[in-house]
Design an enzyme around this catalytic site. Structure first.
Site, PDB file in Angstrom:
ATOM      1  N   HIS A 153     -15.204 -12.620 -84.215  1.00 22.61           N
ATOM      2  CA  HIS A 153     -16.198 -13.559 -84.776  1.00 22.61           C
ATOM      3  C   HIS A 153     -15.840 -13.946 -86.214  1.00 22.61           C
ATOM      4  O   HIS A 153     -16.721 -14.303 -87.000  1.00 22.61           O
ATOM      5  CB  HIS A 153     -17.611 -12.975 -84.729  1.00 22.61           C
ATOM      6  CG  HIS A 153     -18.008 -12.455 -83.388  1.00 22.61           C
ATOM      7  ND1 HIS A 153     -18.507 -13.255 -82.383  1.00 22.61           N
ATOM      8  CD2 HIS A 153     -17.952 -11.192 -82.877  1.00 22.61           C
ATOM      9  CE1 HIS A 153     -18.751 -12.520 -81.310  1.00 22.61           C
ATOM     10  NE2 HIS A 153     -18.420 -11.265 -81.584  1.00 22.61           N
ATOM     11  N   SER A 274      -0.181 -32.801-102.549  1.00 22.77           N
ATOM     12  CA  SER A 274      -1.185 -33.861-102.563  1.00 22.77           C
ATOM     13  C   SER A 274      -0.716 -34.993-103.462  1.00 22.77           C
ATOM     14  O   SER A 274      -0.097 -34.766-104.503  1.00 22.77           O
ATOM     15  CB  SER A 274      -2.519 -33.308-103.090  1.00 22.77           C
ATOM     16  OG  SER A 274      -3.409 -34.354-103.430  1.00 22.77           O
ATOM     17  N   LYS A 280      -2.093 -28.659-105.275  1.00 18.27           N
ATOM     18  CA  LYS A 280      -2.236 -28.411-103.842  1.00 18.27           C
ATOM     19  C   LYS A 280      -0.933 -27.961-103.195  1.00 18.27           C
ATOM     20  O   LYS A 280       0.151 -28.429-103.514  1.00 18.27           O
ATOM     21  CB  LYS A 280      -2.750 -29.661-103.127  1.00 18.27           C
ATOM     22  CG  LYS A 280      -4.173 -30.038-103.448  1.00 18.27           C
ATOM     23  CD  LYS A 280      -5.170 -28.934-103.101  1.00 18.27           C
ATOM     24  CE  LYS A 280      -5.250 -28.650-101.616  1.00 18.27           C
ATOM     25  NZ  LYS A 280      -5.766 -29.782-100.842  1.00 18.27           N
ATOM     26  N   GLU A 287      -1.202 -27.461 -89.527  1.00 22.56           N
ATOM     27  CA  GLU A 287      -2.339 -28.310 -89.187  1.00 22.56           C
ATOM     28  C   GLU A 287      -1.971 -29.331 -88.109  1.00 22.56           C
ATOM     29  O   GLU A 287      -2.775 -29.618 -87.203  1.00 22.56           O
ATOM     30  CB  GLU A 287      -2.850 -29.011 -90.444  1.00 22.56           C
ATOM     31  CG  GLU A 287      -3.476 -28.061 -91.453  1.00 22.56           C
ATOM     32  CD  GLU A 287      -3.804 -28.708 -92.779  1.00 22.56           C
ATOM     33  OE1 GLU A 287      -4.503 -28.067 -93.577  1.00 22.56           O
ATOM     34  OE2 GLU A 287      -3.362 -29.854 -93.023  1.00 22.56           O
TER      35      GLU A 287
END
Length: 452
Positions: A153, A274, A280, A287
């Site tokens: 969880h 970025s 970043k 992803e």
């Protein structure tokens, strides 16, 4: 190729909408191989001479060489890869080219081509997945004693090792490998000789093509042979579930690399920045692998819906199967290769992992099992440790020996050692557990599955 029955050719708009050459040109190698095999079937039946077969072979070899050199350009009238091949043979060989389609249909030919493609695709995917499993096994072996939190969880659950966690992903990919291999086996059936749907009146021996093309077996029923795309569904299912497993691992890499976790670092070569925010460091490859599971699932669903209402035998709807298949295979190959490289380049912050393993009272089950081992019923042990955890949360105090001894009369001095994450990880010596010796067994099993 089929115009004799018509008074006029197809409307240009219809031709543009029905032509598939831009997609199925990818099958040219398979179509050439199938045509060579069929030429030998025709020779055995006395419908081609040995010299004509030799000429067909030479013309097809030249055609494939042009295609591989990117110097082959379809003519405006080439509807599909089959018409391109037959036109080329007819232009170069005259009447011999006009004979080549005797006793076969585009229905059994395309099914054969797609089976040949699927066999090769399954083999390539299998090799790629073996490489990923090998990379996971190598990293798991190097981290059998690197403690980290195990989650359920997305909450701290029990201490495990990095090696144990990576091996878990390895076994999911091992199942993917089995599915891919079975999909390759499902495709390994020759259907050349089925004709349009009912075979042929010509004395053609389908076993010749079966042997020439290296298929393990051949069709039983001609109608089923040209209508069957189960093997495509099998490969699409294998790639879609592979995509799901890649997505789960990618999601964990995204989490591990985030400042909130700081468990791992993705190498520069597999990270991006970025355009606006200088600080970043984004795990974009992970992803994208996660995102590409979506079209993988969509392609499987599209294929199943494509087939669900088709009457026997062949229907033009099946033209749409190849784009689904080709892109699913190419997508899966790219994602597996990207993930393999990322896994090889990940660096784990062992100090951060150890510190995170101290959070969340992950020793709770260990303490309950100590009580069970001393004759305390599990439910009583569970409740006792649960009260202890709640008390510590309220007070904000860390667990110590006095608190532990006060929690139940069956606790003894020295039991506090069980609250150390590394101790808990190493104590799980049950089959498939987290103890280093068990993880090394799992690594050995993964490598045996890769080796076949």
């Amino acid at each position: 190729m089929w115009g004799g029955r018509f008074d006029a050719g197809p409307d240009p708009e219809m031709f543009a909408l029905t032509a598939s050459i831009e997609v199925d040109i990818a099958l040219l190698g398979a179509d050439a191989a199938a045509t060579k095999a069929h030429a030998r079937v025709l020779e055995k039946a006395g419908l081609l001479t040995a010299d004509e077969v030799t000429a067909v072979d030479g013309a097809l070899d030249e055609l494939v060489a042009q295609w591989r050199a990117a110097t082959l350009f379809p003519a405006p009238g080439d509807e599909d890869v089959h018409s391109l091949v037959e036109r080329t043979l007819t232009e170069s060989l005259g009447e011999t080219g006009r004979k080549i389609h005797a006793g076969r249909s585009r229905n059994d030919l395309i099914a054969t081509d797609v089976r040949l493609y699927s066999k090769d695709a399954a083999a390539a995917l299998g090799d790629a997945v073996r490489g990923l499993i090998g990379a996971l096994a190598d990293r798991a072996e190097a981290h059998t004693e690197t403690v980290m939190p195990g989650f359920t969880h997305v909450q701290p659950a029990q201490p495990v090792s990095v090696g144990f966690h990576l091996a878990a992903h390895g076994f999911a990919f091992a199942r993917d490998l089995s599915r891919i291999e079975r999909a390759g086996e499902a495709a390994d059936v020759n259907v050349l000789g089925a004709g349009a749907l009912a075979g042929t009146t010509l004395p053609l021996d389908a076993t010749i093509a079966t042997k020439e093309l290296g298929f393990a077996s051949m069709f039983d029923n001609a109608m089923d042979a040209v209508a069957d795309r189960d093997f495509v569904c099998d490969l699409l299912y294998a790639t879609s579930l592979l995509g799901v497993h890649l997505s789960r691992l990618a999601e964990e890499i995204v989490l591990w690399a985030s400042p909130a976790f700081r468990f791992a670092r993705v190498p520069d070569q597999w990270s991006t920045g970025s355009s606006m925010m200088p600080q970043k460091r984004n795990p974009d490859m992970a992803e994208l692998i996660r995102g590409r599971a979506a079209p993988a699932i969509g392609d499987l669903n599209s294929m199943l819906v494509l087939l669900k209402g088709l009457p026997l035998a062949y229907d033009r709807d099946m033209q749409e199967d190849k784009e689904l298949l080709f892109r699913s295979v190419e997508r899966a190959l790219g994602c597996v290769q990207g993930m393999t490289a990322m896994i090889g380049g990940l660096t784990f912050d062992e100090a951060r992992l150890a510190a995170a393993s101290e959070d969340g009272a992950m020793w709770a089950t260990d303490l309950a099992e100590i009580l069970v081992s001393r004759g305390v019923p599990f439910r009583e042990a569970h409740e006792t440790v649960g009260r202890l955890v709640a008390s510590l949360e309220k007070s904000g105090a860390p667990i110590d020996e006095e608190l532990l001894l006060a929690a139940h009369t069956s606790f003894e001095r020295g039991d506090l050692a069980a609250t150390r994450p590394a101790q808990g990880m190493m104590a799980r010596t049950s089959h498939g557990g987290t103890a280093p010796e068990r993880v090394r067994e799992q690594v050995k099993e993964l490598r045996s599955r890769v080796a076949g």
